[in-house]
Design a protein around this motif. Structure first.
Motif, short mmCIF file in Angstrom:
data_model
loop_
_atom_site.label_atom_id
_atom_site.label_comp_id
_atom_site.label_asym_id
_atom_site.label_seq_id
_atom_site.Cartn_x
_atom_site.Cartn_y
_atom_site.Cartn_z
N CYS A 23 0.83 -1.20 0.00
CA CYS A 23 0.00 0.00 0.00
C CYS A 23 0.87 1.26 0.00
CB CYS A 23 -0.93 -0.02 1.20
SG CYS A 23 -2.10 1.35 1.24
N ASP A 24 1.86 1.31 0.87
CA ASP A 24 2.74 2.48 0.95
C ASP A 24 3.51 2.71 -0.35
OD1 ASP A 24 1.95 3.01 3.55
OD2 ASP A 24 3.68 1.98 4.44
N ALA A 25 4.04 1.63 -0.93
CA ALA A 25 4.79 1.75 -2.19
C ALA A 25 3.88 2.20 -3.32
CB ALA A 25 5.46 0.44 -2.54
N SER A 26 2.68 1.65 -3.36
CA SER A 26 1.72 2.03 -4.41
C SER A 26 1.33 3.49 -4.29
CB SER A 26 0.47 1.15 -4.33
OG SER A 26 0.81 -0.20 -4.50
N PRO A 33 -3.44 1.16 -4.54
CA PRO A 33 -2.84 -0.12 -4.17
C PRO A 33 -3.54 -1.31 -4.82
CG PRO A 33 -3.17 1.24 -2.22
CD PRO A 33 -3.85 1.94 -3.37
N SER A 34 -4.78 -1.15 -5.23
CA SER A 34 -5.51 -2.28 -5.80
C SER A 34 -4.84 -2.82 -7.06
CB SER A 34 -6.97 -1.89 -6.10
OG SER A 34 -7.02 -0.89 -7.10
N ALA A 35 -4.15 -1.99 -7.82
CA ALA A 35 -3.46 -2.46 -9.03
C ALA A 35 -2.39 -3.49 -8.67
CB ALA A 35 -2.85 -1.29 -9.78
N VAL A 36 -1.64 -3.24 -7.62
CA VAL A 36 -0.59 -4.17 -7.21
C VAL A 36 -1.21 -5.38 -6.49
CG1 VAL A 36 1.54 -4.47 -5.87
CG2 VAL A 36 1.10 -2.32 -7.06
N TYR A 37 -2.23 -5.16 -5.69
CA TYR A 37 -2.89 -6.28 -5.03
C TYR A 37 -3.51 -7.23 -6.04
CZ TYR A 37 -2.21 -4.38 -0.35
OH TYR A 37 -1.66 -3.92 0.82
N ASP A 38 -4.01 -6.71 -7.16
CA ASP A 38 -4.55 -7.56 -8.21
C ASP A 38 -3.46 -8.46 -8.80
OD1 ASP A 38 -7.12 -6.61 -7.90
OD2 ASP A 38 -7.06 -5.30 -9.66
N ILE A 39 -2.25 -7.94 -8.91
CA ILE A 39 -1.12 -8.76 -9.37
C ILE A 39 -0.82 -9.84 -8.34
CG2 ILE A 39 1.36 -8.78 -9.87
CD1 ILE A 39 0.99 -5.86 -10.90
N LEU A 40 -0.73 -9.44 -7.08
CA LEU A 40 -0.37 -10.38 -6.01
C LEU A 40 -1.40 -11.48 -5.83
CD1 LEU A 40 0.97 -7.88 -3.31
CD2 LEU A 40 2.30 -9.34 -4.86
N LYS A 41 -2.66 -11.18 -6.07
CA LYS A 41 -3.73 -12.17 -5.90
C LYS A 41 -3.99 -12.98 -7.17
CE LYS A 41 -5.83 -9.72 -2.13
NZ LYS A 41 -7.02 -9.22 -1.49
N THR A 44 -4.48 -10.28 -12.11
CA THR A 44 -3.85 -9.69 -13.28
C THR A 44 -2.76 -10.64 -13.74
OG1 THR A 44 -4.28 -7.46 -12.50
CG2 THR A 44 -2.57 -7.70 -14.16
N LYS A 45 -2.93 -11.22 -14.91
CA LYS A 45 -1.95 -12.18 -15.44
C LYS A 45 -0.86 -11.50 -16.25
CE LYS A 45 -4.09 -15.75 -13.81
NZ LYS A 45 -3.68 -16.31 -12.58
N CYS A 46 -1.16 -10.34 -16.79
CA CYS A 46 -0.20 -9.63 -17.63
C CYS A 46 -0.03 -8.22 -17.05
CB CYS A 46 -0.70 -9.57 -19.07
SG CYS A 46 0.45 -8.79 -20.19
N SER A 47 0.99 -8.05 -16.24
CA SER A 47 1.22 -6.78 -15.56
C SER A 47 1.65 -5.71 -16.54
CB SER A 47 2.30 -6.93 -14.50
OG SER A 47 1.98 -7.97 -13.63
N LYS A 48 1.15 -4.51 -16.36
CA LYS A 48 1.60 -3.39 -17.17
C LYS A 48 2.90 -2.85 -16.59
CE LYS A 48 -2.98 -1.88 -18.54
NZ LYS A 48 -3.95 -0.79 -18.49
N VAL A 49 3.80 -2.47 -17.46
CA VAL A 49 5.08 -1.94 -17.02
C VAL A 49 4.87 -0.67 -16.20
CG1 VAL A 49 7.30 -0.99 -17.78
CG2 VAL A 49 6.32 -2.96 -18.95
N ILE A 50 3.90 0.15 -16.56
CA ILE A 50 3.65 1.39 -15.81
C ILE A 50 3.26 1.09 -14.36
CG2 ILE A 50 1.24 1.66 -16.51
CD1 ILE A 50 3.81 4.48 -16.04
N THR A 51 2.54 0.00 -14.13
CA THR A 51 2.17 -0.39 -12.76
C THR A 51 3.43 -0.74 -11.97
OG1 THR A 51 0.04 -1.22 -13.54
CG2 THR A 51 0.79 -1.97 -11.37
N ILE A 52 4.30 -1.52 -12.57
CA ILE A 52 5.55 -1.90 -11.91
C ILE A 52 6.43 -0.67 -11.70
CG2 ILE A 52 7.65 -3.29 -12.09
CD1 ILE A 52 5.88 -5.32 -13.66
N LYS A 53 6.49 0.20 -12.70
CA LYS A 53 7.30 1.42 -12.59
C LYS A 53 6.82 2.30 -11.44
CE LYS A 53 9.18 5.25 -15.36
NZ LYS A 53 9.42 6.09 -14.22
N ARG A 54 5.53 2.48 -11.32
CA ARG A 54 4.99 3.31 -10.23
C ARG A 54 5.24 2.67 -8.87
NH1 ARG A 54 -0.51 5.19 -13.25
NH2 ARG A 54 0.45 6.80 -14.53
#
Length: 77
Positions: A23-26, A33-41, A44-54
């Motif tokens: 949450c803090d990093a997001s 934070p939901s964008a990253v939590y969707d990856i962790l859960k 989201t099977k195909c992460s966007k680079v912008i999500t990882i960059k942020r």
């Protein structure tokens, strides 16, 4: 290991190394934070680079540092 599994592993490593929450990093990267939590859960099977960059911006690292792990170079099953 799949790319998604590697990304999930790396997010966990960074949070532990930096002693921060997802949450803090997001939020620090200016996104929900939901964008990253969707990856962790696995939602989201195909992460966007912008999500990882942020996420990286919020964690205080670069994309290069994020992907600087040998398991990102392993072939997928």
């Amino acid at each position: 290991m799949t790319l998604t599994e590697a990304i999930i592993m790396r997010i966990g490593e960074i949070c532990r190394e930096k002693n921060i929450s997802v949450c803090d990093a997001s939020l620090g990267g200016g996104m929900s934070p939901s964008a990253v939590y969707d990856i962790l859960k696995g939602r989201t099977k195909c992460s966007k680079v912008i999500t990882i960059k942020r996420f990286c911006e919020g964690a205080g690292i670069t994309l290069s540092e994020f992907f600087d792990r040998p398991y990102f170079n392993e072939p997928e099953p």
